[in-house]
Design an enzyme around this catalytic site. Structure first.
Site, mmCIF file in Angstrom:
data_model
loop_
_atom_site.group_PDB
_atom_site.id
_atom_site.type_symbol
_atom_site.label_atom_id
_atom_site.label_comp_id
_atom_site.label_asym_id
_atom_site.label_seq_id
_atom_site.Cartn_x
_atom_site.Cartn_y
_atom_site.Cartn_z
ATOM 1 N N PRO A 87 10.594 -2.437 0.156
ATOM 2 C CG PRO A 87 10.238 -4.365 1.426
ATOM 3 C CD PRO A 87 11.086 -3.803 0.341
ATOM 4 C CD GLU A 114 15.963 -12.196 5.357
ATOM 5 O OE1 GLU A 114 15.329 -11.512 6.162
ATOM 6 O OE2 GLU A 114 15.428 -13.042 4.617
ATOM 7 N NE ARG A 151 -1.116 2.818 -18.733
ATOM 8 C CZ ARG A 151 -1.885 3.838 -18.360
ATOM 9 N NH1 ARG A 151 -1.456 4.699 -17.469
ATOM 10 N NH2 ARG A 151 -3.082 4.001 -18.891
ATOM 11 C CG ASP A 166 -4.826 6.500 -16.866
ATOM 12 O OD1 ASP A 166 -5.523 5.899 -17.683
ATOM 13 O OD2 ASP A 166 -3.601 6.663 -16.967
HETATM 14 N N1 ADE Z 1 11.013 -5.523 -2.782
HETATM 15 C C1 ADE Z 1 10.374 -6.424 -1.997
HETATM 16 N N2 ADE Z 1 9.140 -5.999 -1.688
HETATM 17 C C2 ADE Z 1 8.973 -4.786 -2.295
HETATM 18 C C3 ADE Z 1 7.927 -3.839 -2.337
HETATM 19 N N3 ADE Z 1 6.783 -4.030 -1.700
HETATM 20 N N4 ADE Z 1 8.118 -2.711 -3.047
HETATM 21 C C4 ADE Z 1 9.289 -2.495 -3.673
HETATM 22 N N5 ADE Z 1 10.314 -3.339 -3.673
HETATM 23 C C5 ADE Z 1 10.174 -4.483 -2.984
#
Ligand code: ADE
Length: 230
Positions: A87, A114, A151, A166
């Site tokens: 994230p 974590e 794809r 797209d």
């Molecule tokens: N791992 C956990 N959450 C994630 C996300 N939002 N994007 C990429 N990898 C992740």
């Protein structure tokens, strides 16, 4: 294209790689997907791949050694584009999918726990986030990236034109589509689509795309207006 995935849960990928367009792309040798359980590269007798964080704190941290060992086991890894799913990465977009499509070899690390030992980052080129939310691990995020890239490979889906139309390829959302029946419970197909008049159909579709984008994604609409002004 070759994609190596470093994961502790290779079974999570089974459904995605054995169905539909991805399966067909694999069968046609457009892509080879190799799932690597990096737990097998742990030097620990219990195959541990995580440990408590230095400095204390909650949760476990993914260790650098098994990840690095697994990475080094991949033939040609030096030349591959090496990606971490997290994230904390750059937000993923269709534009990035088009960039990744040009690579011959991707290696994707799916994190868990974590966090990662910061030194893992040293061995990777790029960090990708699929959105501002936290998943239990990088697997679903990796599948998202893989699906969106595969794809786009030449021959993976029928018509090349369908890429061009797209949503996001041209910063506008797609126009409404209809198929048979013409009337369903009083909801009818717009007359213009039955007119056979291609120019009018194209104009209608463009207008609908703009309208829909303005309503649903003002951010994309602004970007589109800016681009058309240039
Ligand atoms: N791992 C956990 N959450 C994630 C996300 N939002 N994007 C990429 N990898 C992740």
């Amino acid at each position: 294209m070759r994609i190596d995935v470093l994961t502790l849960f290779p079974d999570m990928f089974t459904g995605v790689i054995s169905n539909s367009i991805i399966k067909r792309a694999i069968d046609q040798n457009l892509v080879t997907i190799n799932l690597i359980d990096f737990r097998e590269f742990s030097a620990d007798k219990h195959h541990k791949v995580d440990d408590t964080p230095y400095g204390g704190g909650a949760g476990m941290v993914l260790q650098v050694e098994p990840v690095h060992a697994a990475l080094q086991s991949i033939e040609g890894y030096e030349h591959a584009l090496k990606i971490i799913m997290t994230p904390q990465g750059v937000p993923y977009t269709q534009k990035q999918a088009y960039t990744l499509k040009e690579e011959d070899h991707l290696i994707i690390l799916c994190g868990h726990y974590e966090g990662f030992d910061e030194r893992i980052r040293h061995f990777f080129d790029l960090e990708i986030s699929i959105g501002d939310y936290v998943l239990t691990g990088g697997e679903i995020a990796a599948m998202t990236v893989m699906d969106s890239v595969i794809r786009l490979l030449d021959g993976a889906i029928g018509q090349k034109a369908s890429h061009e139309e797209d949503s996001f390829s041209q910063t506008l959302l797609e126009y409404p589509q209809y198929t048979r029946p013409r009337d369903y419970l009083g909801m009818t197909v717009p007359d213009v689509l039955l007119s056979g008049h291609h120019e009018r159909i194209d104009t209608w579709r463009k207008e609908q795309s703009i309208k829909r984008t303005k309503e649903r994604r003002p951010d994309l609409y602004q970007a589109y207006m800016k681009k058309t002004d240039e």
